[in-house]
Design an enzyme around this catalytic site. Structure first.
Site, short mmCIF file in Angstrom:
data_model
loop_
_atom_site.label_atom_id
_atom_site.label_comp_id
_atom_site.label_asym_id
_atom_site.label_seq_id
_atom_site.Cartn_x
_atom_site.Cartn_y
_atom_site.Cartn_z
CG ASP A 14 27.77 60.25 -31.21
OD1 ASP A 14 28.37 59.18 -31.34
OD2 ASP A 14 26.73 60.36 -30.52
CG HIS A 58 32.48 57.61 -30.09
ND1 HIS A 58 33.23 57.33 -28.97
CD2 HIS A 58 31.44 58.37 -29.65
CE1 HIS A 58 32.66 57.90 -27.92
NE2 HIS A 58 31.59 58.54 -28.30
CG HIS A 88 22.05 61.88 -29.25
ND1 HIS A 88 23.07 62.66 -29.77
CD2 HIS A 88 22.59 60.63 -29.14
CE1 HIS A 88 24.16 61.92 -29.95
NE2 HIS A 88 23.89 60.68 -29.58
CG HIS A 91 23.52 56.27 -31.39
ND1 HIS A 91 24.73 56.39 -32.03
CD2 HIS A 91 23.57 57.13 -30.34
CE1 HIS A 91 25.48 57.29 -31.40
NE2 HIS A 91 24.80 57.76 -30.36
CE1 TYR A 113 26.56 55.54 -23.22
CE2 TYR A 113 28.95 55.35 -23.10
CZ TYR A 113 27.79 56.07 -22.92
OH TYR A 113 27.88 57.33 -22.44
C1 LIG Z 1 30.48 58.45 -24.49
C2 LIG Z 1 29.58 59.63 -24.58
C3 LIG Z 1 28.49 59.29 -25.55
O1 LIG Z 1 29.06 59.04 -26.83
C4 LIG Z 1 27.47 60.36 -25.56
C5 LIG Z 1 26.50 60.04 -26.60
O2 LIG Z 1 26.57 60.55 -27.71
C6 LIG Z 1 25.47 59.03 -26.36
O3 LIG Z 1 25.29 58.62 -25.19
O4 LIG Z 1 24.81 58.64 -27.33
MN LIG Z 2 25.59 59.39 -29.24
#
Ligand SMILES: CC[C@H](O)CC(=O)C(=O)O
Ligand SMILES: [Mn+2]
Length: 338
Positions: A14, A17, A194, A196, A285
């Site tokens: 991750d 990115h 997971h 963010h 996203y």
């Molecule tokens: C582009 C895939 C993505 O980064 C997967 C991920 O970590 C998410 O959806 O949070």
């Molecule tokens: Mn992610």
């Protein structure tokens, strides 16, 4: 809470990115050695968009990801290397290559409503002898029942665990609780989470998930991840220890890896910027952040306007080309008004 929590470290996937997919094999080796010494159970290594992600659409890798995976496997004594595969981006060919290099876990991800496209890849990963995790991305975009239905599909395909991904960092703790609770009621396999940190809720959401029964958690050292990054592994290790949960991770060692190995890799610390905040606020996203910033520069507009518009249009992973379209449209509509 006396629980065993299994952490997967995602900074080398991750976090890719955040560094525009420019990790070098030498950096991967150093980080993996440190994480391995800290006894982190799983370390995910791939392009940010998973195997096969290196492309104009998603961003070209500085170093071939198989080289990075090979370096990671070579640097491990205890930890297991995991790879991400998004069907449609990565293929069975890359999965086989990764398995041959010594990868132990495959994480197969789809949009939250599209679990059916993971059947073949989950089956193949199992056939290759890999521990196999299914994950559902952008989980804020589906009602709880839909999330459960899709998770059950992944379980039926043979996934050893199913994660819900808060890919946009848009969920609030009570929403995470509701979702994980429902998943726990309906699935036999482990549930994972997971998060963010776009709304500064990655840690709160992670703890909410654990309270409801999630036992597999993604963390990212120094938060290194898309948008504002993920739940910070070294902090999570300390917090879980205080809560009486076991991770098996050496706290001082993971702090040292963060401070001495990962922090120097960063040009700027991972933080919640106005753009990443908008990702969470608009439900976009997290990996769209860098693309939106580039498009904003190219068209002379505010990245936040692009992200808000992408949120309204409910754009999902795989639609990165829409970022330029939206930016161009916004720039045109402003030129007409002027
Ligand atoms: C582009 C895939 C993505 O980064 C997967 C991920 O970590 C998410 O959806 O949070
Ligand atoms: Mn992610």
């Amino acid at each position: 809470m006396t629980k065993q929590i299994i952490i997967t470290e995602v900074a080398l996937r991750d976090g890719s990115h955040a560094v525009a997919h420019q990790y070098t094999a030498e950096q991967v080796t150093r980080v993996v050695r440190g994480l391995d010494a800290a006894r982190v159970p799983y370390i995910e290594v791939s392009h940010g968009d998973g195997l096969g992600g290196s492309s104009l659409q998603y961003g070209l890798s500085g170093t071939n990801e198989m080289e990075l995976i090979e370096a990671a496997v070579a640097a491990c004594r205890n930890s297991k290397i995991a790879v991400l595969l998004l069907p449609g981006i990565g293929t069975v060919k890359e999965l086989k290559e990764a398995a041959a290099l010594g990868v132990k876990m495959a994480r197969i991800g789809t949009h939250v409503t599209e679990a059916d496209v993971s059947a073949q890849h989950i089956a193949k990963a199992k056939e290759l002898g890999l521990e196999t995790v299914g994950f559902l991305m952008m989980s804020h975009m589906a009602p709880v029942e839909k999330l459960v239905e899709q998770a059950k599909l992944m379980e039926s395909y043979g996934a050893d665990a199913v994660y819900m991904f808060d890919s946009a960092g848009a969920l609030l703790p009570h929403q995470v609780k509701e979702r994980v609770h429902a998943l726990r009621q309906s699935l036999q396999v482990d549930i994972g989470f997971h998060g963010h940190n776009n709304l500064s809720l990655a840690m709160a959401n992670t703890l909410a998930a654990i309270e409801e029964g999630a036992v597999r958690i993604d963390g990212s050292i120094r938060c290194l991840g898309a948008g504002a990054g993920n739940t910070q592994t070294e902090v999570l290790t300390a917090v879980l220890d205080q809560l009486g949960c076991q991770t098996g991770i050496d706290l001082y060692q993971i702090m040292d890896v963060a401070e001495e190995i990962v922090a120097p890799l960063l040009q700027v610390p991972q933080e919640i910027t106005r753009d990443s905040l908008v990702l969470g606020y608009a439900g976009v996203y997290s990996s769209f952040q860098l693309h939106a910033r580039r498009a904003a520069k190219q068209f002379g507009i505010d990245a936040r306007d692009i992200l808000i518009e992408l949120g309204k249009r409910k754009v999902v992973g795989g639609q990165e080309d829409m970022i330029i379209d939206v930016a161009a449209e916004l720039a045109r509509s402003r030129a007409v008004v002027l």
